[in-house]
Design an enzyme around this catalytic site. Structure first.
Site, PDB file in Angstrom:
ATOM      1  N   HIS A 107      -7.954  -3.487  -0.560  1.00 28.18           N
ATOM      2  CA  HIS A 107      -7.547  -5.143  -0.872  1.00 28.18           C
ATOM      3  C   HIS A 107      -8.328  -5.894  -1.712  1.00 28.18           C
ATOM      4  O   HIS A 107      -8.470  -6.945  -1.819  1.00 28.18           O
ATOM      5  CB  HIS A 107      -7.624  -5.600   0.643  1.00 28.18           C
ATOM      6  N   HIS A 163       0.938  -1.299   0.106  1.00 31.64           N
ATOM      7  CA  HIS A 163       0.099   0.039   0.119  1.00 31.64           C
ATOM      8  C   HIS A 163       0.799   1.434   0.049  1.00 31.64           C
ATOM      9  O   HIS A 163       0.481   2.426   0.442  1.00 31.64           O
ATOM     10  CB  HIS A 163      -0.844   0.044   1.300  1.00 31.64           C
TER      11      HIS A 163
END
Length: 337
Positions: free
Chosen positions: A222, A60
């Site tokens: 996600h 991320h």
């Protein structure tokens, strides 16, 4: 979709990425006692300051580890791609971040992180370290307002870390830092859309499937399911859809001061993000609100996923001052420094 990544192996992906970060940014961060998975600020911790820590999976960048540095986080534990680090890693960073005034653990609302932080804080309490936990729940698409505590944490984490770290830097107590951070989070809302999936190196296949002419509204970082799959829309239509959802959850009125963060998910050109920012400013101007602070770029990504999120934070004088407090990390520098 065939996996095509610049890497040596899926198994070494995270550790080699971390080694590269330490080599590139050793003036700002270091590995705690040689543990690649626990990043801490370079230099000596500041005595008496409340520690601000976070943790989460890799994949991320800049979240989570990219916000460790001056005026921001004191430490971060990181796991494999989209996987929580262990409670023992979290415990190590909490122990390091404690300088006698306690530690605030500030992280996204995800199952593995919740469980491991609970365990780590229990261990810390046994050792006499005072801790507080705040789970960031800013994604309006993931649960209705009446169940806001079930919402996912997305790019609103950046604002939460900034506020908490600035309060700690001003030598506020743990209770004071926790209170102002909770107040900030009560004024933060986010929403995202995804145009394409990403591929987790160890999985070797896309996280989801979507047609070339479609987008998923409200998808998590996600690949969590969103609100609906829609045909592609124009930038103005996308922004209106997202802002309607945000403002429907946190109404804006004429004269309200806000901060806006337009966040690319990893595969969206900056040009497209600025087109969307233009549309946001027009939307806000129609309400009569004022954008006091703005950030456009990649702040919380999902590997190579195409798409974006919008985060809006309502400001008052105190929150504005804390947001403007100087900060410098490998991936974030406050423009007001």
């Amino acid at each position: 979709m065939v996996m095509k990544k610049i890497m040596n192996s899926a198994d070494s992906f995270c550790d080699e990425m971390l080694e590269g970060i330490y080599l590139a940014h050793g003036d700002k961060v270091k590995a705690l006692d040689g543990d690649l998975r626990v990043l801490v600020r370079a230099g000596s911790p500041r005595a008496g300051k409340v520690g601000i820590v976070t943790a989460g999976g890799s994949g991320h960048l800049p979240v989570f580890l990219g916000y460790v540095g001056e005026g921001m986080l004191d430490a971060c534990a990181v796991g494999n791609v989209f996987a929580s680090p262990s409670a023992s890693k979290m415990q190590k960073m909490i122990e390091h971040a404690d300088q006698g005034s306690g530690v605030l653990c500030l992280y996204g609302n995800y199952g593995g992180d919740n469980m491991n932080f609970d365990m780590a804080c229990e261990f810390a309490d046994i050792q006499g370290i005072k801790t507080a936990q705040i789970r960031v729940c800013d994604d309006v698409a993931s649960a209705p307002l009446e169940n806001a505590e079930k919402r996912r944490g997305v790019a609103g984490m950046i604002y939460a870390w900034k506020i908490a770290a600035a309060a700690a830097d001003k030598m506020m107590s743990l209770d004071e830092v926790t209170a102002v951070t909770r107040r900030a989070l009560g004024n933060i809302r986010s929403m995202g859309i995804a145009l394409s999936p990403c591929i987790v190196p160890q999985a070797g296949k896309p996280t989801f499937e979507i047609a070339a002419d479609e987008m998923e509204i409200g998808m998590g970082i996600h690949g969590e399911v969103g609100i609906e799959v829609s045909k592609m829309k124009s930038a103005d239509e996308i922004v209106t859809l997202m802002m309607d959802k945000i403002v429907g959850d946190m109404p804006l009125s004429e004269g309200d001061r806000i901060a806006v963060l337009v966040n690319g998910l990893g595969g969206t050109p900056m040009e497209e993000l600025y087109i969307c920012y233009k549309a946001i400013t027009e939307y806000v101007e129609d309400i009569g609100a004022v954008i006091d602070s703005r950030y456009v770029g990649e702040y919380a990504t999902s590997m190579e996923m195409a798409g974006m999120s919008i985060t809006v934070m309502k400001l008052d004088d105190e929150l504005s001052e804390l947001l403007d407090h100087p900060a410098s990390t490998p991936f974030f520098t406050n423009l007001n420094m």
